[in-house]
Design an enzyme around this catalytic site. Structure first.
Site, PDB file in Angstrom:
ATOM      1  N   THR A   1      19.460 -11.942  20.226  1.00 43.14           N
ATOM      2  CA  THR A   1      20.476 -11.158  19.278  1.00 43.14           C
ATOM      3  C   THR A   1      21.305 -11.978  18.719  1.00 43.14           C
ATOM      4  OG1 THR A   1      21.704 -10.924  21.487  1.00 43.14           O
ATOM      5  CG2 THR A   1      20.633  -9.064  20.851  1.00 43.14           C
TER       6      THR A   1
ATOM      7  N   THR B   1      21.094 -13.690  34.453  1.00 43.49           N
ATOM      8  CA  THR B   1      21.584 -13.905  33.031  1.00 43.49           C
ATOM      9  C   THR B   1      21.446 -12.639  32.072  1.00 43.49           C
ATOM     10  OG1 THR B   1      21.324 -14.963  30.962  1.00 43.49           O
ATOM     11  CG2 THR B   1      19.251 -14.279  32.178  1.00 43.49           C
TER      12      THR B   1
ATOM     13  N   GLU C   1      28.315 -18.787  21.960  1.00 43.31           N
ATOM     14  CA  GLU C   1      28.610 -18.099  20.456  1.00 43.31           C
ATOM     15  C   GLU C   1      29.630 -19.132  20.116  1.00 43.31           C
ATOM     16  OE1 GLU C   1      27.931 -13.494  20.859  1.00 43.31           O
ATOM     17  OE2 GLU C   1      29.715 -14.113  21.338  1.00 43.31           O
TER      18      GLU C   1
ATOM     19  N   THR D   1      29.942  -5.412  11.992  1.00 43.38           N
ATOM     20  CA  THR D   1      29.947  -5.182  10.466  1.00 43.38           C
ATOM     21  C   THR D   1      28.785  -5.845   9.749  1.00 43.38           C
ATOM     22  OG1 THR D   1      31.015  -7.400  10.258  1.00 43.38           O
ATOM     23  CG2 THR D   1      32.522  -5.410  10.448  1.00 43.38           C
TER      24      THR D   1
END
Lengths: 404, 404
Positions: free
Chosen positions: A152, A189, A275, A404
């Site tokens: 992802t 995980t 991230e 978005t």
């Protein structure tokens, strides 16, 4: 960004495992977002799942179907099918039934997994329409495609492949995982799939997986957020030439150790891809009374936004580490016995900055991409390691722009 | 950035309290960084302190001196005198002795407080040199200067002033506070100083402070980091014309309620000034089994970097709120009974997105600067409120650049 991750490894085939991918169009970008994994007959299968109370519909279905000798995994990325109520449950069951119809098994032999946005209805018709193509693609050599199909916000696919010797016969173990955010796994995980051609009974397989996960996926954190969809699966086809692995045997020790190694490598890859991560923080807590205490201290440091932003800045702001240790809730901590190190540089001793410490020495360590923080509590013998990463502008950007 | 904070209020004088400020030059910028507060003879004084095991040297000294009928507070900003070991303790004691010499009291009648960078030696000579100037400046009207002198990363001074009636006589209560980062107070805020001219015994004063702090400073969080220097002080000079406040009296109820109001306003001001904050998150957890559970759920939401970045983006990503509730560790949560609201908009019901929910309705709430997240657990009668703020690029910038 990602911290020092090498290329995707060459993945050996695992006898008895076939993988197929397809593009269902769940996300707007055109990429494979469906993965199916077929296990040979007589395979055993173990799994661990998130402890989040709001666990996703597919997690609930997979938990239930684990008892029915699973033969297929069905994974989609782009949609978590979580927070979707009754409809979500119907959708998860419908996708299992659709695969069963194409693959010729029963619906309860399919374990479904979903990862992606929470709270959107699963586009189950798109998924079902893509299943024949995935089945047509089945091949034992599709591990790289599989690792990509489950991504992802990941910036690179994550895989590990190794061969061990069980009584002189080669046994393959392959693992793939995905995850970059909402990462503080609890039992598993985000998603991790490991397959081996070893022959081993289900309860032993489950034991190996639980042990491996506890010291790997359950010791990493990007943001402290435990996902609604975390799951880890360990499949054993028994298709290798090696004899069955039984309890208390040397083979069991070798096998369990190899599973733990694979879990740890996958877990570390997730942190390297955290991230916005620019630095890998390895937090080692030694001399604690017990493992639980060590994990608590390590995670308090790992979760501290102040520590994480200081690491992003490459600032040896050891006061923030000290403050995190101090607030971690360890009872009766004798701060005069606590020592804290950045790599080999002692920064805290006797309740304050170590006499030998210099900002230059601290700065030199902080300039590195990978940094070990060692905390010695001076209370006992237990030791645990937590992996985490820093907090960057990109972390905020990625998560502010996610939908978005 | 700060969220909807008005101007600094007009602060009434509190009979028996004088405040003096001075510039010791602890920080490079030229601004007052020393505050001294003098209490009239026969004042009582209560205080609460951080539970961080690495509590700073001044906290340890203040804790000890609280038993010696304190007459002076000595506060410096720019340096926390924390993580400074034996030298830090000597420095804290030396600064108390220096003020005692200038002010004509004993050193143990001084409560010292420090706030700022951790781990740097306290520039005690600079502080001592500035003390005569601070004493010369003493005035009952210096509340605004006082609120500014204690600021570190704060973007505005924080003060509350109110008058209550005790048996028909006016009693003044003033409070000032500082804090914007390393904010998850435990027993007290970063630094809060409240003074009143009420007459009240020390043990009752301590009780009022503890109650007030529990429902205010202990219910806010910017980053989950509990400071090494948190402290809250409540001084009562007894210089008003009102009779003594005694236990179980109506006056006590009025007074305790007013102290709580002052604490709550100061705590809210700290959140409005949270580092990089662009939005105020008011998290109300209702229908929980007990207060502890409600606080746990509230803080799990408040600490979630995923929730905080979604709020920064103005994204009604309710799945992240649901995931945070789910991982908060509440045992046997029945997710079908959980309801979640953004202001009045129901987003989660029956384990998933509420049928009535629309993205437009959620978006409208998220566009506001102040947002209430209400979680109804459907388990009991307890209710608690947590205040927090979002995570922005500026949060990362402020904390990455803090020491540069």
């Amino acid at each position: 960004m990602a911290v020092g991750q090498g290329d995707f490894p060459e993945m050996l085939e695992v006898a008895g495992i076939q993988l197929g991918t397809a593009c269902a169009g769940i996300k707007q970008t055109v990429r494979d977002d469906i993965l199916i994994i077929q296990m040979a007959d007589h395979s055993t299968c173990a799994a661990v799942f998130t402890r989040n109370a709001f666990c996703a519909a597919p997690v609930q279905v997979a938990k239930a179907n684990l008892a029915h000798a699973p033969r297929w995994l069905l994974i989609n990325s782009g949609n978590a099918n979580a927070g979707t109520g009754t409809q979500g449950m119907q959708d998860a069951l419908a996708s299992c039934a659709a695969l069963a119809a194409v693959a010729g098994c029963t619906a309860n032999q399919v374990l479904p997994f979903s990862t992606g946005v929470i709270g959107q209805p699963l586009p189950v018709e798109k998924i079902n329409a893509a299943l024949p193509s995935a089945v047509n693609n089945l091949s034992p050599g599709n591990w790289d495609k599989a690792a990509k199909a489950i991504m992802t916000t990941d910036t690179f696919p994550k895989g590990v492949s190794k061969v061990i010797s069980i009584e002189g016969k080669p046994v393959a173990i392959n693992g793939i995982a995905k995850g970059a955010g909402m990462i503080q796994p609890n039992m598993a995980t985000m998603l991790g799939f490991i397959a081996t051609d070893a022959k081993i009974k289900q309860h032993l397989l489950q034991e190996c997986l639980a042990q491996g996960v506890e010291q790997s996926f359950n010791r990493i954190t990007v943001d402290g957020d435990t996902s609604t969809n975390d799951a880890g699966v360990l499949m054993a086809t028994g298709c290798s030439a090696a004899p069955e692995i039984t309890r208390n045997s040397e083979s069991y020790m070798i096998f369990a150790d190899a599973i733990m190694t694979v879990c740890k490598k996958l877990a570390e890859a997730i942190i390297r891809d955290g991230e916005g991560a620019t630095k890998l923080m390895r937090i080692v807590v030694e001399q604690s009374l017990n493992d639980e205490e060590a994990v608590r201290v390590g995670k308090t440091i790992a979760h501290s936004p102040l520590v994480k932003t200081a690491f992003f800045a490459g600032d040896p702001n050891w006061g923030r580490i000290l403050a995190a240790v101090g607030r971690s809730g360890v009872e009766n901590m004798d701060i005069d016995k606590v020592q804290i190190f950045l790599d080999d540089v002692c920064i805290v001793k006797n309740g304050g900055r170590a006499d030998t410490y210099t900002e230059e020495a601290g700065q030199q360590v902080m300039n590195q991409e990978e940094i070990t923080v060692t905390v010695k509590l001076g209370r006992g013998e237990a030791c645990q390691e937590i992996l985490s990463c820093d907090f960057s502008y990109d972390y905020v950007r990625i998560n502010a722009e996610y939908r978005t």
